[in-house]
Design a protein around this motif. Sequence first.
Motif, PDB file in Angstrom:
ATOM      1  N   ASP A   1       0.809  -1.214   0.000  1.00 40.90           N
ATOM      2  CA  ASP A   1       0.000   0.000   0.000  1.00 40.90           C
ATOM      3  C   ASP A   1       0.848   1.274   0.000  1.00 40.90           C
ATOM      4  O   ASP A   1       0.325   2.377   0.158  1.00 40.90           O
ATOM      5  N   ASP A   2       2.163   1.111  -0.171  1.00 40.48           N
ATOM      6  CA  ASP A   2       3.061   2.268  -0.224  1.00 40.48           C
ATOM      7  C   ASP A   2       4.177   1.971  -1.225  1.00 40.48           C
ATOM      8  O   ASP A   2       4.975   1.066  -1.019  1.00 40.48           O
TER       9      ASP A   2
ATOM     10  N   PRO B   1      -2.510   3.638  -3.056  1.00 41.16           N
ATOM     11  CA  PRO B   1      -3.261   4.890  -3.228  1.00 41.16           C
ATOM     12  C   PRO B   1      -3.047   5.488  -4.613  1.00 41.16           C
ATOM     13  O   PRO B   1      -1.935   5.453  -5.150  1.00 41.16           O
TER      14      PRO B   1
ATOM     15  N   ASN C   1      -2.916   8.559  -5.603  1.00 37.07           N
ATOM     16  CA  ASN C   1      -1.971   9.689  -5.673  1.00 37.07           C
ATOM     17  C   ASN C   1      -0.524   9.207  -5.798  1.00 37.07           C
ATOM     18  O   ASN C   1       0.290   9.833  -6.472  1.00 37.07           O
TER      19      ASN C   1
ATOM     20  N   SER D   1      -8.407  -0.088  -9.990  1.00 41.06           N
ATOM     21  CA  SER D   1      -9.134   0.626  -8.953  1.00 41.06           C
ATOM     22  C   SER D   1     -10.621   0.517  -9.254  1.00 41.06           C
ATOM     23  O   SER D   1     -11.048   0.772 -10.382  1.00 41.06           O
TER      24      SER D   1
END
Length: 301
Positions: free
Chosen positions: A255-256, A277, A279, A295
């Motif tokens: 997730d990063d 995410p 962004n 997504s």
Amino acid sequence: MTIVELYNKLHAAYSPENLNEISGQLIQLYKTKNYTAIRGLVNKISKYVNIDEENDAKCFSKLIMLYHPDKGSSIHNQLKLLHERNDYEKLQNYSHIFLLADFDVRAASHTIQSMEFDAEYIWDTDTEEGYSFTDEYGEESVEEPEDNAFERSFFNLLKIREYGRTNIELPTYYLQDFEEFEMAESGLESLDGIEYCIHTKILDVSNNLLTDISNLWELQHLEELYLANNQIGYIDTLSNLSNLRIIDLSGNQIDDISALYELEQLEYVNLLGNPVPLNQIRMLEKKACVVCFESKARYHF
């Protein structure tokens, strides 16, 4: 076909709409693990493009890099340049896309699905006899147990592949000579020992049970890394691999991805199946890197 006709046909074939369609269908095959169909496509265009069709992860990454919508603009520029130079032969090199004209993922999904591949070396730690492995002739051998719960590590698997057993001394400098390792679907639980492979350029450890990749820190010569379908959550280690060009992280728990921002050589990143995410993905796309992610059940390129 005249050069003008060929140019116009290629220009239309490499339109954003068509590339989106092709890429979306490729991703659908990859997500459903229809590697048979993917390898079939690789074989179909082999006259124009040389791809190692024996490696599933490489097959998909090479195909998606050929037909990713982000490539459309640069391909159109190249086609225009070749047309202006009247270079018919080199224009023809882009004709492989025509062979995908009848490609339909709905039809492909009805073909023979991906074979169930057994690991070449079977980690059998549940028997009193120890562990077994299958040699190149299909004969199963059994070794006496040195420890009924020995670690399913990179180092131990390498020992089994080279010597058929783990209770043997393997000098770590021996690992410095390898430029490529293929250990997909091998039941690996750790990468212990990989840190000695300092000259390795290509590593495939897809479809294993890995959670920690910190041992990769010193592998600064790595150019292609395939980590798909493991249990990886943190990828901070990758920030030190400055020569990475291709990385497949699909099917993990990441997730990063900020560790990838400073990797200047990156050309392709597969993030399908990770809760990254949006962004952060946009930050990665600014590097002119091909990024595959999803997504809300939609594919993005």
